[in-house]
Structure formats: C-alpha cells, structure tokens
Design a protein around this motif. Structure first.
Motif, PDB file in Angstrom:
ATOM      1  N   UNK A   1     -89.097 -56.118   8.593  1.00  0.00           N
ATOM      2  CA  UNK A   1     -87.662 -55.886   8.489  1.00  0.00           C
ATOM      3  C   UNK A   1     -87.101 -55.337   9.804  1.00  0.00           C
ATOM      4  N   UNK A   2     -87.867 -54.435  10.450  1.00  0.00           N
ATOM      5  CA  UNK A   2     -87.392 -53.857  11.718  1.00  0.00           C
ATOM      6  C   UNK A   2     -87.171 -54.929  12.769  1.00  0.00           C
ATOM      7  N   UNK A   3     -88.063 -55.930  12.799  1.00  0.00           N
ATOM      8  CA  UNK A   3     -87.927 -57.010  13.780  1.00  0.00           C
ATOM      9  C   UNK A   3     -86.641 -57.788  13.551  1.00  0.00           C
ATOM     10  N   UNK A   4     -86.302 -58.013  12.297  1.00  0.00           N
ATOM     11  CA  UNK A   4     -85.062 -58.721  11.979  1.00  0.00           C
ATOM     12  C   UNK A   4     -83.866 -57.932  12.501  1.00  0.00           C
ATOM     13  N   UNK A   5     -83.874 -56.636  12.278  1.00  0.00           N
ATOM     14  CA  UNK A   5     -82.769 -55.783  12.731  1.00  0.00           C
ATOM     15  C   UNK A   5     -82.676 -55.793  14.249  1.00  0.00           C
ATOM     16  N   UNK A   6     -83.815 -55.722  14.921  1.00  0.00           N
ATOM     17  CA  UNK A   6     -83.811 -55.746  16.386  1.00  0.00           C
ATOM     18  C   UNK A   6     -83.242 -57.061  16.906  1.00  0.00           C
ATOM     19  N   UNK A   7     -83.647 -58.162  16.313  1.00  0.00           N
ATOM     20  CA  UNK A   7     -83.129 -59.473  16.735  1.00  0.00           C
ATOM     21  C   UNK A   7     -81.635 -59.585  16.446  1.00  0.00           C
ATOM     22  N   UNK A   8     -81.217 -59.098  15.276  1.00  0.00           N
ATOM     23  CA  UNK A   8     -79.791 -59.135  14.933  1.00  0.00           C
ATOM     24  C   UNK A   8     -78.979 -58.273  15.891  1.00  0.00           C
ATOM     25  N   UNK A   9     -79.516 -57.112  16.250  1.00  0.00           N
ATOM     26  CA  UNK A   9     -78.823 -56.246  17.207  1.00  0.00           C
ATOM     27  C   UNK A   9     -78.679 -56.932  18.560  1.00  0.00           C
ATOM     28  N   UNK A  10     -79.726 -57.590  19.009  1.00  0.00           N
ATOM     29  CA  UNK A  10     -79.658 -58.290  20.300  1.00  0.00           C
ATOM     30  C   UNK A  10     -78.599 -59.383  20.247  1.00  0.00           C
ATOM     31  N   UNK A  11     -78.576 -60.144  19.159  1.00  0.00           N
ATOM     32  CA  UNK A  11     -77.542 -61.177  19.016  1.00  0.00           C
ATOM     33  C   UNK A  11     -76.150 -60.561  19.036  1.00  0.00           C
ATOM     34  N   UNK A  12     -75.997 -59.444  18.349  1.00  0.00           N
ATOM     35  CA  UNK A  12     -74.702 -58.754  18.317  1.00  0.00           C
ATOM     36  C   UNK A  12     -74.302 -58.291  19.723  1.00  0.00           C
ATOM     37  N   UNK A  13     -75.243 -57.695  20.446  1.00  0.00           N
ATOM     38  CA  UNK A  13     -74.947 -57.230  21.799  1.00  0.00           C
ATOM     39  C   UNK A  13     -74.606 -58.390  22.722  1.00  0.00           C
ATOM     40  N   UNK A  14     -75.302 -59.519  22.565  1.00  0.00           N
ATOM     41  CA  UNK A  14     -74.984 -60.703  23.377  1.00  0.00           C
ATOM     42  C   UNK A  14     -73.575 -61.196  23.088  1.00  0.00           C
ATOM     43  N   UNK A  15     -73.186 -61.180  21.824  1.00  0.00           N
ATOM     44  CA  UNK A  15     -71.817 -61.591  21.481  1.00  0.00           C
ATOM     45  C   UNK A  15     -70.788 -60.678  22.138  1.00  0.00           C
ATOM     46  N   UNK A  16     -71.055 -59.395  22.140  1.00  0.00           N
ATOM     47  CA  UNK A  16     -70.135 -58.459  22.790  1.00  0.00           C
ATOM     48  C   UNK A  16     -70.079 -58.723  24.289  1.00  0.00           C
ATOM     49  N   UNK A  17     -71.258 -58.926  24.890  1.00  0.00           N
ATOM     50  CA  UNK A  17     -71.316 -59.134  26.339  1.00  0.00           C
ATOM     51  C   UNK A  17     -70.657 -60.434  26.769  1.00  0.00           C
ATOM     52  N   UNK A  18     -70.556 -61.394  25.876  1.00  0.00           N
ATOM     53  CA  UNK A  18     -69.929 -62.658  26.248  1.00  0.00           C
ATOM     54  C   UNK A  18     -68.423 -62.642  26.034  1.00  0.00           C
ATOM     55  N   UNK A  19     -67.908 -61.555  25.474  1.00  0.00           N
ATOM     56  CA  UNK A  19     -66.457 -61.486  25.301  1.00  0.00           C
ATOM     57  C   UNK A  19     -65.796 -61.351  26.667  1.00  0.00           C
ATOM     58  N   UNK A  20     -64.616 -61.875  26.768  1.00  0.00           N
ATOM     59  CA  UNK A  20     -63.922 -61.893  28.054  1.00  0.00           C
ATOM     60  C   UNK A  20     -63.353 -60.527  28.418  1.00  0.00           C
ATOM     61  N   UNK A  21     -63.026 -59.725  27.445  1.00  0.00           N
ATOM     62  CA  UNK A  21     -62.332 -58.467  27.699  1.00  0.00           C
ATOM     63  C   UNK A  21     -63.239 -57.272  27.470  1.00  0.00           C
ATOM     64  N   UNK A  22     -64.245 -57.133  28.303  1.00  0.00           N
ATOM     65  CA  UNK A  22     -65.141 -55.986  28.202  1.00  0.00           C
ATOM     66  C   UNK A  22     -65.138 -55.268  29.548  1.00  0.00           C
ATOM     67  N   UNK A  23     -64.962 -53.969  29.487  1.00  0.00           N
ATOM     68  CA  UNK A  23     -64.912 -53.184  30.722  1.00  0.00           C
ATOM     69  C   UNK A  23     -66.306 -53.082  31.328  1.00  0.00           C
ATOM     70  N   UNK A  24     -66.350 -52.770  32.611  1.00  0.00           N
ATOM     71  CA  UNK A  24     -67.638 -52.618  33.283  1.00  0.00           C
ATOM     72  C   UNK A  24     -68.459 -51.502  32.642  1.00  0.00           C
ATOM     73  N   UNK A  25     -67.799 -50.424  32.264  1.00  0.00           N
ATOM     74  CA  UNK A  25     -68.499 -49.289  31.635  1.00  0.00           C
ATOM     75  C   UNK A  25     -69.093 -49.705  30.298  1.00  0.00           C
ATOM     76  N   UNK A  26     -68.299 -50.410  29.481  1.00  0.00           N
ATOM     77  CA  UNK A  26     -68.806 -50.876  28.186  1.00  0.00           C
ATOM     78  C   UNK A  26     -69.925 -51.895  28.376  1.00  0.00           C
TER      79      UNK A  26
END
Length: 112
Positions: free
Chosen positions: A1-26
């Motif tokens: 289960x932990x592996x699933x959560x880790x993979x889901x978190x990485x996918x979530x972080x990638x989605x955030x990082x691909x957004x156009x409006x993210x500050x350098x700090x974020x």
C-alpha cells in the motif's frame, strides 16, 4: 500500500510541476517533496519501470511543448509565454531523468 501512495504522490507532484502558474519557491518545495517520495521507492525493478514510464511521459510532454513554442512567431507574446512554460517544464523533466539515473544505478548495484 505504501508503494501505491508513493507513486500517487509522485504523479500528483508532477501534475503540480507541470502547471504553468507555479512560483519558483513552490517549484523548489514540490521538487524536494517529489525527490523524497522517489527516494522511498528504493531499488525495486518495478519502481524503476514506474520511473521510466514517467520519464517517457515527461519527454513526450517536453517535445510537445517544443513544437507548441515553435508554432509561434519569434518575438510574439505567445512565443515568450511558450518559452517560459518550456523552460519551467525542462526543470521538471531534468529532475525526473536524474531520478531515473539514480534508480538505475541503485538497481544495477544491488545484489540479486
């Protein structure tokens, strides 16, 4: 289960990082969180495959953004925005590729 959560978190972080409006700090904070999750995945070949798939998707997205940028005339507002998006995503792509390299080394150096 932990592996699933880790993979889901990485996918979530990638989605955030691909957004156009993210500050350098974020971007820096999210990148650190993503790297921490990636490090939890360890030396398992299954997770190397997961990382490779994500890297492949990032490469595809990077190529798409390059084509999109190239569709705009030099010097236009659209071209400048597209170049910024491309530059921001390049950072994300580099992080994912770096993680894949680290994971490949860990997998290849681990005893069978």
């Amino acid at each position: 289960m932990d592996r699933f959560v880790e993979c889901a978190n990485i996918d979530h972080f990638l989605n955030i990082l691909t957004s156009q409006d993210i500050s350098d700090r974020n971007r820096e904070t999210i990148s650190k969180l993503m790297i921490a999750e990636e490090d939890k995945l360890g030396r398992n070949l299954e997770y190397l495959e997961f990382a490779e798939k994500r890297a492949s998707k990032c490469r595809d997205r990077l190529n798409y953004l390059r084509r999109l940028r190239d569709a705009f005339a030099d010097g236009t507002e659209d071209r400048l925005r597209a170049e910024k998006v491309l530059a921001n995503f390049q950072v994300t792509h580099d992080l994912v590729e770096e993680f894949c390299c680290r994971l490949r080394v860990m997998v290849s150096s681990s005893p069978l």
